[in-house]
Motif scaffolding. Structure first.
Motif, PDB file in Angstrom:
ATOM      1  N   MET A  41      27.258  72.068  43.178  1.00  0.00           N
ATOM      2  CA  MET A  41      28.615  72.113  42.616  1.00  0.00           C
ATOM      3  C   MET A  41      29.636  72.532  43.668  1.00  0.00           C
ATOM      4  O   MET A  41      30.740  71.997  43.726  1.00  0.00           O
ATOM      5  N   GLY A  42      29.290  73.485  44.513  1.00  0.00           N
ATOM      6  CA  GLY A  42      30.184  73.892  45.590  1.00  0.00           C
ATOM      7  C   GLY A  42      30.458  72.756  46.561  1.00  0.00           C
ATOM      8  O   GLY A  42      31.598  72.520  46.964  1.00  0.00           O
ATOM      9  N   ILE A  43      29.413  72.026  46.908  1.00  0.00           N
ATOM     10  CA  ILE A  43      29.576  70.871  47.803  1.00  0.00           C
ATOM     11  C   ILE A  43      30.415  69.790  47.132  1.00  0.00           C
ATOM     12  O   ILE A  43      31.293  69.188  47.769  1.00  0.00           O
ATOM     13  N   PHE A  44      30.185  69.554  45.847  1.00  0.00           N
ATOM     14  CA  PHE A  44      30.956  68.555  45.124  1.00  0.00           C
ATOM     15  C   PHE A  44      32.425  68.938  45.048  1.00  0.00           C
ATOM     16  O   PHE A  44      33.299  68.081  45.224  1.00  0.00           O
ATOM     17  N   ILE A  45      32.738  70.191  44.802  1.00  0.00           N
ATOM     18  CA  ILE A  45      34.132  70.639  44.716  1.00  0.00           C
ATOM     19  C   ILE A  45      34.842  70.416  46.039  1.00  0.00           C
ATOM     20  O   ILE A  45      35.971  69.902  46.082  1.00  0.00           O
ATOM     21  N   ILE A  46      34.196  70.772  47.139  1.00  0.00           N
ATOM     22  CA  ILE A  46      34.821  70.605  48.453  1.00  0.00           C
ATOM     23  C   ILE A  46      35.007  69.131  48.789  1.00  0.00           C
ATOM     24  O   ILE A  46      36.071  68.717  49.259  1.00  0.00           O
ATOM     25  N   SER A  47      33.987  68.316  48.547  1.00  0.00           N
ATOM     26  CA  SER A  47      34.095  66.895  48.893  1.00  0.00           C
ATOM     27  C   SER A  47      35.103  66.174  48.001  1.00  0.00           C
ATOM     28  O   SER A  47      35.844  65.312  48.475  1.00  0.00           O
TER      29      SER A  47
END
Length: 71
Positions: A41-47
């Motif tokens: 989820m953290g990676i998805f938010i940043i991307s």
């Protein structure tokens, strides 16, 4: 008020990734799987933020080019 939320959201995603890495490395084999969704989820938010920012910049650039062509 709006600016405070922006700062909080910009700190949440890296903290989620950091938490998932720490949890993944420090837990036993059976409990490691619970930290993977947090990191994803953290990676998805940043991307997603980076992708939407790029689209907005392209739209602004196209507007500037259209104003230059009309003159």
């Amino acid at each position: 008020m709006k600016y405070e939320k922006v700062y909080i959201f910009s700190l949440v995603a890296p903290l989620m990734i950091l938490l998932s890495i720490i949890g993944f490395l420090s837990r036993k084999e059976s409990k490691r799987i619970f930290y993977i969704p947090i990191g994803l989820m953290g990676i998805f938010i940043i991307s997603e933020k980076e992708f939407s920012r790029g689209i907005k910049r392209k739209k602004i650039l196209n507007k500037i080019k259209s104003y230059k062509q009309s003159k």
